[in-house]
Design an enzyme around this catalytic site. Structure first.
Site, PDB file in Angstrom:
ATOM      1  CG  ASP A 249      -0.397  -0.542   2.462  1.00  0.00           C
ATOM      2  OD1 ASP A 249       0.829  -0.783   2.501  1.00  0.00           O
ATOM      3  OD2 ASP A 249      -1.146  -0.697   3.428  1.00  0.00           O
TER       4      ASP A 249
ATOM      5  CD  GLU B  91      -3.470   4.195   7.145  1.00  0.00           C
ATOM      6  OE1 GLU B  91      -4.423   3.940   7.901  1.00  0.00           O
ATOM      7  OE2 GLU B  91      -2.315   3.803   7.363  1.00  0.00           O
TER       8      GLU B  91
END
Ligand SMILES: CC(=O)N[C@@H](CCC[C@H](N)C(=O)O)C(=O)O
Length: 383
Positions: free
Chosen positions: A74, A133
């Site tokens: 990520d 997130e």
């Protein structure tokens, strides 16, 4: 063993300095593209995804492939003002790699660099995924059809850094590793007024305070204590000055549980409490509960057994069995679609947790992560 062609610490520092929020990872993607292009491998292809503009997929075609192994990193950062004082601290005010995604990207690049020079037997794909997130980047990529055809993994892996563990240690477990999560976004609309005349107002701040108190009962009274759960309200904004009754309040938080069934039950209870507050205080409760792709992270029994057996046996690897954690990860969505394993990589900063403005991972973890995954993938491909 790793003849990685990149300076891992330098790459991590470069990425650390340019953190960007979910779906805005433009400079990060440029940096990744430039670094990967320099590998100049004739079995390497790069794919971009128009529907998820800041994503980057890379495929290394295997020399004698029987399967496609995926590795996901990520790439987004958090809205946190960095307080490390490091010379390579964030150049972007109010944004920081406080969850260590700079570490995740660097380990992925290290593995990629190795196999770009040493052609893998099986196909390898690397998924540089935006928006972990928030905004569910994994789900977005899947729904855009990006993980199909040549880019469909037969098995998929990802790590999350863990400051509480020694640098370089690897840990995971079979079954549920991380919780499923649901974001809470609440706007309370009441009626503002003079502090001296509360009877003429509908106090949004008092209603918000009651909501915060009452949702604490979801875990204490509704969740089986053996299962565990979390309801945290992390943000509360209301009012302007002491002698004015607040007409509006805005709250944000998160609900977490290890099973989808518990998570859905908790969502219902939070909704019911909001409905009750609306009646009791005469306010409007505009409540949004967003799960997106944040399913519980369920490690696949087969890939995880293979991963754990390898890591336990490799004398170069410091391996520990993990406990489940209430952290969330949209990798849970991808593990719902493809079998695979998520694991922790220790980054040895026990004084600072993930999401702490002072988080300062030990860069020794980078090489340990790369070495362990290169060795594991080589063994996995030999099977
Ligand atoms: C590892 C980690 O810290 N992940 C985040 C994921 C956020 C999920 C979602 N935006 C939510 O807040 O529910 C975490 O906060 O655990």
């Amino acid at each position: 063993m790793s003849d990685s062609t990149i300076n891992l610490a330098q790459v991590r520092r470069d990425l650390h300095a340019i953190p960007e929020l979910a779906l805005h990872e433009v400079q990060t993607q440029q940096y990744l593209k430039k670094t990967i292009a320099a590998f100049a491998s004739d079995f390497l292809t790069i794919k971009e995804v128009p529907e998820v503009e800041t994503a980057l997929l890379v495929r290394l075609a295997g020399s004698n492939s029987e399967k496609t192994i995926g590795y996901r990193a990520d790439i987004d950062a958090l809205p946190i003002e960095e307080e490390t004082g490091l010379p390579f601290a964030s150049k972007h005010p109010g944004v920081m790699h406080a969850c260590g995604h700079d570490i995740h990207m660097t380990v992925a690049l290290g593995i990629l660099a190795y196999f770009a020079k040493n052609q893998p037997k099986d196909n390898l794909i690397f998924i540089f995924q935006p928006a972990e997130e928030s905004e569910a980047g994994g789900k977005r990529l899947y729904e855009a059809g990006a993980l199909t055809g040549d880019f469909k993994p037969d098995e998929l892996y990802a790590l999350h850094d863990q400051p509480a563990m020694p640098a370089g240690q690897i840990a995971t477990k079979k079954g549920t590793l991380f919780a499923g999560t649901t974001e809470i976004h609440l706007q309370i609309v009441g009626q503002g007024g003079h502090a001296a005349y509360p009877q003429q107002a509908k106090d949004a701040l008092v209603a918000a305070a009651a909501f915060v108190s009452q949702v604490q009962t979801v875990v204490s009274r509704n969740v089986d204590p053996i299962h565990g759960g979390v309801v945290t309200i992390g943000s509360f904004h209301a009012g302007t000055i002491g002698n004015v009754i607040a007409g509006e309040a805005k709250l944000a938080g998160t609900i977490r549980a290890f099973t989808q069934a518990d998570l859905e039950m908790m969502q219902k209870r939070v909704r019911a409490i909001a409905d009750g507050i609306a009646v009791a205080f005469g306010v409007q409760m505009n409540l949004e509960l967003i799960q997106g792709g944040y399913y519980p992270v369920e490690n696949d029994p087969k890939t995880t057994a293979a991963f754990m057996a390898f890591m336990e046996e490799d004398p170069e690897v410091d391996f520990a069995e993990a406990q489940p954690a209430m952290t969330g990860e949209d990798f849970g969505f991808l593990l719902n679609k493809f079998p695979g394993t998520m694991f922790w990589l220790g980054v040895g900063d026990p004084k600072h947790s993930l999401h702490d403005a002072r988080l300062n991972p030990d860069e020794q973890a980078l090489n340990a992560g790369v070495q362990a995954m290169v060795a594991y993938f080589k063994q996995r491909m030999a099977q």
